[in-house]
Design an enzyme around this catalytic site. Structure first.
Site, PDB file in Angstrom:
ATOM      1  N   TYR A   1      31.821  43.277  45.993  1.00  0.00           N
ATOM      2  CA  TYR A   1      32.024  44.652  46.444  1.00  0.00           C
ATOM      3  C   TYR A   1      30.889  45.111  47.357  1.00  0.00           C
ATOM      4  O   TYR A   1      29.831  45.540  46.875  1.00  0.00           O
ATOM      5  CB  TYR A   1      32.130  45.568  45.204  1.00  0.00           C
ATOM      6  CG  TYR A   1      33.242  45.123  44.293  1.00  0.00           C
ATOM      7  CD1 TYR A   1      34.512  45.668  44.412  1.00  0.00           C
ATOM      8  CD2 TYR A   1      33.045  44.080  43.361  1.00  0.00           C
ATOM      9  CE1 TYR A   1      35.559  45.218  43.614  1.00  0.00           C
ATOM     10  CE2 TYR A   1      34.088  43.621  42.564  1.00  0.00           C
ATOM     11  CZ  TYR A   1      35.335  44.186  42.694  1.00  0.00           C
ATOM     12  OH  TYR A   1      36.377  43.732  41.920  1.00  0.00           O
TER      13      TYR A   1
ATOM     14  N   TYR B   1      47.797  39.256  40.911  1.00  0.00           N
ATOM     15  CA  TYR B   1      48.255  39.150  39.522  1.00  0.00           C
ATOM     16  C   TYR B   1      48.152  40.532  38.889  1.00  0.00           C
ATOM     17  O   TYR B   1      47.110  41.183  38.994  1.00  0.00           O
ATOM     18  CB  TYR B   1      47.302  38.176  38.812  1.00  0.00           C
ATOM     19  CG  TYR B   1      47.659  37.817  37.406  1.00  0.00           C
ATOM     20  CD1 TYR B   1      48.404  36.676  37.134  1.00  0.00           C
ATOM     21  CD2 TYR B   1      47.215  38.588  36.337  1.00  0.00           C
ATOM     22  CE1 TYR B   1      48.706  36.324  35.835  1.00  0.00           C
ATOM     23  CE2 TYR B   1      47.515  38.241  35.030  1.00  0.00           C
ATOM     24  CZ  TYR B   1      48.268  37.111  34.784  1.00  0.00           C
ATOM     25  OH  TYR B   1      48.565  36.757  33.499  1.00  0.00           O
TER      26      TYR B   1
ATOM     27  N   GLU C   1      46.935  37.900  52.121  1.00  0.00           N
ATOM     28  CA  GLU C   1      47.194  38.193  50.701  1.00  0.00           C
ATOM     29  C   GLU C   1      48.569  38.826  50.527  1.00  0.00           C
ATOM     30  O   GLU C   1      48.967  39.695  51.302  1.00  0.00           O
ATOM     31  CB  GLU C   1      46.122  39.150  50.175  1.00  0.00           C
ATOM     32  CG  GLU C   1      46.301  39.465  48.689  1.00  0.00           C
ATOM     33  CD  GLU C   1      45.018  39.881  48.033  1.00  0.00           C
ATOM     34  OE1 GLU C   1      44.020  39.143  48.155  1.00  0.00           O
ATOM     35  OE2 GLU C   1      45.003  40.938  47.408  1.00  0.00           O
TER      36      GLU C   1
ATOM     37  N   ALA D   1      47.309  43.301  36.522  1.00  0.00           N
ATOM     38  CA  ALA D   1      46.289  43.367  35.466  1.00  0.00           C
ATOM     39  C   ALA D   1      46.910  43.573  34.095  1.00  0.00           C
ATOM     40  O   ALA D   1      46.502  42.976  33.115  1.00  0.00           O
ATOM     41  CB  ALA D   1      45.297  44.469  35.776  1.00  0.00           C
TER      42      ALA D   1
ATOM     43  N   ARG E   1      38.336  40.068  36.440  1.00  0.00           N
ATOM     44  CA  ARG E   1      38.450  40.817  35.182  1.00  0.00           C
ATOM     45  C   ARG E   1      39.738  41.616  35.196  1.00  0.00           C
ATOM     46  O   ARG E   1      40.470  41.650  34.223  1.00  0.00           O
ATOM     47  CB  ARG E   1      37.252  41.777  35.032  1.00  0.00           C
ATOM     48  CG  ARG E   1      37.247  42.502  33.695  1.00  0.00           C
ATOM     49  CD  ARG E   1      36.323  43.695  33.688  1.00  0.00           C
ATOM     50  NE  ARG E   1      36.836  44.761  34.537  1.00  0.00           N
ATOM     51  CZ  ARG E   1      36.231  45.927  34.702  1.00  0.00           C
ATOM     52  NH1 ARG E   1      35.076  46.174  34.100  1.00  0.00           N
ATOM     53  NH2 ARG E   1      36.765  46.845  35.485  1.00  0.00           N
TER      54      ARG E   1
ATOM     55  N   HIS F   1      45.809  34.421  41.817  1.00  0.00           N
ATOM     56  CA  HIS F   1      44.888  35.328  41.121  1.00  0.00           C
ATOM     57  C   HIS F   1      45.196  35.296  39.622  1.00  0.00           C
ATOM     58  O   HIS F   1      46.342  35.101  39.217  1.00  0.00           O
ATOM     59  CB  HIS F   1      45.067  36.762  41.623  1.00  0.00           C
ATOM     60  CG  HIS F   1      44.590  36.977  43.031  1.00  0.00           C
ATOM     61  ND1 HIS F   1      44.086  38.173  43.470  1.00  0.00           N
ATOM     62  CD2 HIS F   1      44.520  36.143  44.098  1.00  0.00           C
ATOM     63  CE1 HIS F   1      43.742  38.075  44.743  1.00  0.00           C
ATOM     64  NE2 HIS F   1      44.011  36.852  45.150  1.00  0.00           N
TER      65      HIS F   1
ATOM     66  N   HIS G   1      30.845  47.983  43.000  1.00  0.00           N
ATOM     67  CA  HIS G   1      32.028  48.209  42.171  1.00  0.00           C
ATOM     68  C   HIS G   1      31.956  49.640  41.631  1.00  0.00           C
ATOM     69  O   HIS G   1      30.878  50.098  41.238  1.00  0.00           O
ATOM     70  CB  HIS G   1      32.054  47.192  41.015  1.00  0.00           C
ATOM     71  CG  HIS G   1      33.306  47.273  40.208  1.00  0.00           C
ATOM     72  ND1 HIS G   1      33.464  48.167  39.174  1.00  0.00           N
ATOM     73  CD2 HIS G   1      34.482  46.597  40.307  1.00  0.00           C
ATOM     74  CE1 HIS G   1      34.678  48.030  38.665  1.00  0.00           C
ATOM     75  NE2 HIS G   1      35.312  47.083  39.333  1.00  0.00           N
TER      76      HIS G   1
ATOM     77  N   ALA H   1      34.704  39.304  34.299  1.00  0.00           N
ATOM     78  CA  ALA H   1      35.256  38.118  34.959  1.00  0.00           C
ATOM     79  C   ALA H   1      34.468  36.860  34.593  1.00  0.00           C
ATOM     80  O   ALA H   1      35.023  35.764  34.501  1.00  0.00           O
ATOM     81  CB  ALA H   1      35.252  38.333  36.467  1.00  0.00           C
TER      82      ALA H   1
END
Ligand code: FAD
Length: 292
Positions: free
Chosen positions: A148, A49, A17, A51, A107, A77, A152, A127
């Site tokens: 997660y 990306y 990544e 947010a 999201r 993303h 989360h 999302a």
């Protein structure tokens, strides 16, 4: 090539990544770093990306460059939380125009100050809203979602988190990538629970190599991840020696990957964060296993 087809392998494959630059001045150095990582021929590379839209403008430039110059499949993303329908529509057409068909649909974090805002009028609340739209407008896209293992941070409990995850997958996720974790047992436990819940799509574990002591607090704050005693001891011992900490952090991440593979997981995503040397060392440590 679609991620879902790439990850049908039986032996270990790594993906990396990277994140786009925040400013135009930083563009060339980020581009070079991502190219160095692409030269390692990972199974794919994902590009994050911003947010709040901060760095989003460069996500596609980086993703397109990796794909076109190095033939490495890229995963762009896309977040939706602070966006309007119109902006997202525009972004989707830009993704298509860039020839990218793999999208990590997120999201994004709630912008600071809006945590308690009334979200009823927002175009995208979760999302799943973006995933439904992508699936409807672009059925050919290969769509990834986030999950997660340690729940989360906004979730009330794991049961509820997994229920929403199942809805999200059913809305059109082809695969999931996990948040970072430092104790593989938490991942195995999570996988057991989601399979029990009927979530059957491939799950790619995300491993974050911690290469300096300052990263530790930030990583925990962002992810809420549990730090096992073994990892804490390593930071205590090597935290004040940058070179030793880097070596120890890379060794820890390598160990996690070997353990995952030994337990049947063949695709691992490494949060290499624009650090070609880290990506290179991890890949080097695994060279015989990877056959590279
Ligand atoms: P969601 O799936 O919407 O979940 C968020 C919360 O809402 C969870 O608590 C969930 O249980 C709950 N929820 C979900 N659906 C519903 C529903 N229908 N009703 C009620 N509650 C619901 N951030 C970035 O800004 N850019 C990136 O590029 C980026 N990449 C990431 C990649 C990965 C692999 C991961 C794990 C995270 C990434 N993030 C990124 C961070 C991510 O945006 C945040 O963790 C964000 O807070 C949640 O995004 P999500 O897509 O998981 O949200």
């Amino acid at each position: 090539m679609k991620i879902i087809d790439i990850i049908k392998n039986n032996s270990l494959m790594l993906s990396f990544e990277v994140f786009p630059p925040k400013t135009e001045t930083a563009f060339e150095s980020v581009k070079t770093a991502t190219e160095e990582i692409a030269k390692l021929h990972p199974s794919f590379m994902s590009v994050t990306y911003g947010a709040g839209g901060g760095t989003s403008k460069y996500t596609l430039d980086i993703a397109k460059n990796i794909k076109e110059r190095y033939g490495v499949p890229s995963l762009a993303h896309l977040t939706c939380v602070s966006s309007t329908k119109e902006t997202v529509k525009q972004k989707i057409s830009e993704i298509k125009a860039a020839g990218i068909s793999n999208v990590m649909a997120l999201r994004g974090d709630i912008p600071a100050g809006l945590e308690d805002a009334d979200r009823s009028g927002w175009d995208y609340k979760h999302a799943i809203d973006l995933i439904r739209e992508l699936k409807e407008t672009n059925p050919d896209f290969c769509i990834g979602g986030a999950c997660y293992p340690e729940i989360h941070p906004e979730s009330v409990n794991q049961k509820e988190d997994i229920l929403y995850l199942k809805e999200k997958v059913n809305a059109g996720c082809d695969f999931l990538t996990t948040q970072m974790f430092f104790d593989n047992n938490l991942l195995y436990n999570f996988l057991y629970k989601i399979r029990e819940a009927g979530i059957t799509v491939p799950v790619i574990p995300g491993i974050m190599p911690i290469t300096n002591a300052n990263q530790v607090d930030r990583a925990i704050k962002l992810s809420g991840s549990f730090m096992p005693q073994r990892f804490k001891s390593l930071v205590d011992k090597f935290g004040s020696d940058p070179a030793a900490m880097k070596q120890a952090g890379i060794a820890y991440a390598t160990d996690q990957i070997i353990d995952l593979y030994a337990n049947g997981i063949t695709n691992v995503h490494v949060y290499s964060m624009n650090k070609p040397d880290v990506a290179m060392k991890i890949q080097g440590n695994l060279s015989d296993i990877l056959g590279k």
